[in-house]
Scaffold this motif. Structure first.
Motif, PDB file in Angstrom:
ATOM      1  N   ASP A  16       0.819  -1.211   0.000  1.00 57.58           N
ATOM      2  CA  ASP A  16       0.000   0.000   0.000  1.00 57.58           C
ATOM      3  C   ASP A  16       0.856   1.266   0.000  1.00 57.58           C
ATOM      4  O   ASP A  16       0.531   2.245  -0.672  1.00 57.58           O
ATOM      5  N   LEU A  17       1.960   1.243   0.756  1.00 58.94           N
ATOM      6  CA  LEU A  17       2.877   2.383   0.745  1.00 58.94           C
ATOM      7  C   LEU A  17       3.508   2.548  -0.636  1.00 58.94           C
ATOM      8  O   LEU A  17       3.649   3.661  -1.139  1.00 58.94           O
ATOM      9  N   SER A  18       3.860   1.416  -1.243  1.00 54.78           N
ATOM     10  CA  SER A  18       4.437   1.454  -2.581  1.00 54.78           C
ATOM     11  C   SER A  18       3.437   2.023  -3.587  1.00 54.78           C
ATOM     12  O   SER A  18       3.802   2.814  -4.467  1.00 54.78           O
ATOM     13  N   GLU A  19       2.175   1.663  -3.429  1.00 60.77           N
ATOM     14  CA  GLU A  19       1.127   2.189  -4.304  1.00 60.77           C
ATOM     15  C   GLU A  19       0.981   3.701  -4.145  1.00 60.77           C
ATOM     16  O   GLU A  19       0.792   4.423  -5.126  1.00 60.77           O
ATOM     17  N   MET A  20       1.099   4.191  -2.913  1.00 57.61           N
ATOM     18  CA  MET A  20       1.061   5.644  -2.685  1.00 57.61           C
ATOM     19  C   MET A  20       2.204   6.319  -3.440  1.00 57.61           C
ATOM     20  O   MET A  20       2.019   7.370  -4.054  1.00 57.61           O
ATOM     21  N   GLY A  21       3.384   5.718  -3.378  1.00 54.21           N
ATOM     22  CA  GLY A  21       4.533   6.267  -4.097  1.00 54.21           C
ATOM     23  C   GLY A  21       4.305   6.279  -5.600  1.00 54.21           C
ATOM     24  O   GLY A  21       4.621   7.257  -6.282  1.00 54.21           O
ATOM     25  N   GLU A  22       3.740   5.197  -6.113  1.00 52.59           N
ATOM     26  CA  GLU A  22       3.430   5.136  -7.542  1.00 52.59           C
ATOM     27  C   GLU A  22       2.402   6.196  -7.920  1.00 52.59           C
ATOM     28  O   GLU A  22       2.496   6.814  -8.987  1.00 52.59           O
ATOM     29  N   ASN A  23       1.422   6.395  -7.054  1.00 53.50           N
ATOM     30  CA  ASN A  23       0.406   7.433  -7.293  1.00 53.50           C
ATOM     31  C   ASN A  23       1.046   8.820  -7.333  1.00 53.50           C
ATOM     32  O   ASN A  23       0.665   9.671  -8.149  1.00 53.50           O
ATOM     33  N   ALA A  24       2.016   9.049  -6.449  1.00 50.25           N
ATOM     34  CA  ALA A  24       2.715  10.338  -6.423  1.00 50.25           C
ATOM     35  C   ALA A  24       3.421  10.572  -7.758  1.00 50.25           C
ATOM     36  O   ALA A  24       3.298  11.643  -8.359  1.00 50.25           O
ATOM     37  N   ARG A  25       4.140   9.569  -8.224  1.00 45.57           N
ATOM     38  CA  ARG A  25       4.878   9.706  -9.482  1.00 45.57           C
ATOM     39  C   ARG A  25       3.920   9.900 -10.665  1.00 45.57           C
ATOM     40  O   ARG A  25       4.158  10.715 -11.549  1.00 45.57           O
ATOM     41  N   LYS A  26       2.821   9.154 -10.665  1.00 47.27           N
ATOM     42  CA  LYS A  26       1.839   9.292 -11.745  1.00 47.27           C
ATOM     43  C   LYS A  26       1.233  10.699 -11.736  1.00 47.27           C
ATOM     44  O   LYS A  26       1.075  11.312 -12.788  1.00 47.27           O
TER      45      LYS A  26
END
Length: 135
Positions: free
Chosen positions: A99-109
């Motif tokens: 879930d933390l990794s997904e937040m990071g991916e969302n930030a980059r997107k």
């Protein structure tokens, strides 16, 4: 970690949390909360934080906090809400790595979709073209 509210004791408390969670933290200076300009702008460093692709924990008023939440890139609370900041830290601490990794991916997107240089230049060019065509 932005400038402003943290003293050395607070920073020494937060550094292990930052490393443990592998996230970026944005703080706003309490005194700037009344400045209108800070409530409607997004500093370049925030765009850089999004581009890093890490979860973001923000304690800030205005547009920056809205971006973090809208991007699903992390959690945000008001600059004058230290108790909510603690709650957000505890939430992040209990989150799964996925879930933390997904937040990071969302930030980059969000960065790529809204702040990437070629996107901004294309957007500015379209605005200027529209303005020129209206004359």
């Amino acid at each position: 970690v932005g400038a402003g509210i943290l003293n050395s004791k607070s920073k020494s408390f937060l550094i292990p949390i930052i490393h443990f969670l592998s996230l970026l933290i944005i703080f706003c200076n309490f005194e700037s909360k009344f400045e209108y300009i800070f409530s409607i702008t997004i500093p370049a460093k925030v765009q850089s934080y999004l581009a890093c692709g890490k979860p973001i924990l923000a304690m800030v008023n205005g547009e920056v906090g809205k971006v973090v939440v809208d991007a699903k890139a992390g959690f945000s609370c008001a600059a004058e809400s230290p108790h909510e900041l603690v709650q957000n830290i505890l939430k992040m601490k209990t989150m799964r790595e996925k879930d933390l990794s997904e937040m990071g991916e969302n930030a980059r997107k969000y960065y790529n979709d809204n702040f990437e240089r070629s996107y901004l230049f294309d957007k500015a060019e379209n605005i200027f073209r529209t303005m020129c065509e209206s004359f």
